[in-house]
Design a protein around this motif. Structure first.
Motif, mmCIF file in Angstrom:
data_model
loop_
_atom_site.group_PDB
_atom_site.id
_atom_site.type_symbol
_atom_site.label_atom_id
_atom_site.label_comp_id
_atom_site.label_asym_id
_atom_site.label_seq_id
_atom_site.Cartn_x
_atom_site.Cartn_y
_atom_site.Cartn_z
ATOM 1 N N ALA A 68 1.036 -1.277 0.254
ATOM 2 C CA ALA A 68 -0.082 -0.038 -0.034
ATOM 3 C C ALA A 68 0.732 1.232 -0.073
ATOM 4 O O ALA A 68 0.660 2.206 -0.822
ATOM 5 N N GLU A 69 2.151 1.324 0.758
ATOM 6 C CA GLU A 69 2.666 2.382 0.756
ATOM 7 C C GLU A 69 3.452 2.589 -0.629
ATOM 8 O O GLU A 69 3.732 3.867 -0.869
ATOM 9 N N SER B 18 3.941 6.027 -5.338
ATOM 10 C CA SER B 18 3.778 5.980 -6.609
ATOM 11 C C SER B 18 2.800 6.905 -7.303
ATOM 12 O O SER B 18 2.809 7.671 -8.043
ATOM 13 N N PHE B 19 1.687 6.790 -6.915
ATOM 14 C CA PHE B 19 0.462 7.540 -7.355
ATOM 15 C C PHE B 19 0.739 9.012 -6.968
ATOM 16 O O PHE B 19 0.490 9.825 -7.672
ATOM 17 N N VAL C 178 9.799 -3.986 0.009
ATOM 18 C CA VAL C 178 8.664 -3.925 -1.119
ATOM 19 C C VAL C 178 9.097 -2.876 -1.892
ATOM 20 O O VAL C 178 8.948 -1.549 -1.295
ATOM 21 N N VAL C 179 9.329 -2.932 -3.206
ATOM 22 C CA VAL C 179 9.692 -1.732 -4.128
ATOM 23 C C VAL C 179 8.700 -1.787 -5.103
ATOM 24 O O VAL C 179 8.591 -0.754 -6.111
ATOM 25 N N GLY C 180 7.763 -2.613 -5.603
ATOM 26 C CA GLY C 180 6.533 -2.719 -6.310
ATOM 27 C C GLY C 180 5.699 -3.782 -6.184
ATOM 28 O O GLY C 180 5.878 -4.457 -5.550
ATOM 29 N N VAL C 181 4.415 -3.524 -6.737
ATOM 30 C CA VAL C 181 3.278 -4.234 -6.666
ATOM 31 C C VAL C 181 2.442 -4.437 -7.915
ATOM 32 O O VAL C 181 2.360 -3.681 -8.800
ATOM 33 N N MET C 182 1.801 -5.493 -8.116
ATOM 34 C CA MET C 182 0.934 -5.649 -9.291
ATOM 35 C C MET C 182 -0.003 -6.649 -8.806
ATOM 36 O O MET C 182 0.156 -7.689 -8.081
ATOM 37 N N VAL C 183 -1.104 -6.218 -9.242
ATOM 38 C CA VAL C 183 -2.507 -7.213 -9.218
ATOM 39 C C VAL C 183 -3.269 -7.411 -10.122
ATOM 40 O O VAL C 183 -3.357 -6.615 -11.150
ATOM 41 N N PRO D 284 8.887 5.101 -6.700
ATOM 42 C CA PRO D 284 9.557 6.098 -7.833
ATOM 43 C C PRO D 284 10.935 5.980 -7.842
ATOM 44 O O PRO D 284 11.063 6.040 -9.169
ATOM 45 N N GLU D 285 11.650 5.640 -7.011
ATOM 46 C CA GLU D 285 13.236 5.339 -7.292
ATOM 47 C C GLU D 285 13.383 4.218 -8.128
ATOM 48 O O GLU D 285 14.636 3.955 -8.415
ATOM 49 N N TRP D 286 12.404 3.340 -8.330
ATOM 50 C CA TRP D 286 12.626 2.025 -8.998
ATOM 51 C C TRP D 286 12.075 2.148 -10.592
ATOM 52 O O TRP D 286 12.141 1.213 -11.288
ATOM 53 N N ARG D 287 11.286 3.125 -10.896
ATOM 54 C CA ARG D 287 11.064 3.475 -12.197
ATOM 55 C C ARG D 287 12.305 3.457 -13.080
ATOM 56 O O ARG D 287 13.078 3.965 -12.716
ATOM 57 N N GLY D 288 11.949 2.950 -14.348
ATOM 58 C CA GLY D 288 13.028 2.983 -15.400
ATOM 59 C C GLY D 288 14.247 2.110 -15.246
ATOM 60 O O GLY D 288 15.315 2.274 -15.916
ATOM 61 N N ARG D 289 14.081 1.070 -14.436
ATOM 62 C CA ARG D 289 15.089 0.089 -13.979
ATOM 63 C C ARG D 289 14.644 -1.151 -14.583
ATOM 64 O O ARG D 289 15.316 -2.308 -13.953
#
Length: 169
Positions: free
Chosen positions: A21-22, A27-28, A67-72, A85-90
């Motif tokens: 959730a964080e 990210s949002f 946890v640095v990403g989530v997909m449902v 945000p710091e994991w975008r583009g990687r």
């Protein structure tokens, strides 16, 4: 977190709900600062804890114990995909989409906001095609959105369909 820390994709456990959730909240806020959220932070946390993690196919990306990403995934829909945000583009989003396609080989649909041009480019790069544009009246944010679909070039192999008049079996 170090730049070289690989992220591991794994099924979410109940203990991941808060951290997932964080990631969603951060990210949002970073990607969609002008989109009004109809839910409070606490409601978002409750939704992850009570609905997404226990009742949906939820995956997380974990790196260096975080946890640095989530997909449902929900049926044939990619309903959530958010990265810290710091994991975008990687490449982490690419890995999540590959996993989603593997888990739903017959195709996927998703919605994203029209103003989220980076997300739209990302999904289009992964073979998703815009099939419907709305004025936002059908979503809680009242934000114009776009529905995307991905269909495999060739449907996955399955049991051979029996043809009419086929004498076998």
């Amino acid at each position: 977190m170090t730049a070289g820390s690989p992220a591991v994709l794994r099924a979410a456990s109940p203990a991941d709900a808060g951290a997932a959730a964080e990631v969603w909240l951060r990210s949002f806020a970073a990607a969609l600062p002008d989109v009004v959220r109809p839910r409070s932070d606490e409601e978002v946390r409750g939704y992850f804890r009570e609905v997404l993690v226990p009742l949906r196919e939820t995956w997380v990306a974990e790196a260096a114990g975080r946890v640095v990403g989530v997909m449902v995934l929900e049926d044939g829909e990619l309903s959530q995909l958010y990265l810290a945000p710091e994991w975008r583009g990687r490449g982490l989003g690419d890995r999540f989409v590959a996993l989603a396609k593997e888990r739903r080989p017959h195709g996927l649909v998703l919605w994203t906001f029209q103003v989220n041009r980076p997300a739209r480019r990302f999904y289009e790069r992964h073979g998703f095609v815009a099939v419907a544009w709305t004025d936002g009246s059908g979503n809680e944010e009242r934000e114009p959105d776009v529905r995307y679909e991905w269909r495999p070039a060739r449907p996955p192999a399955g049991p051979r369909a029996r043809r009419s008049g086929d004498a076998s079996g």
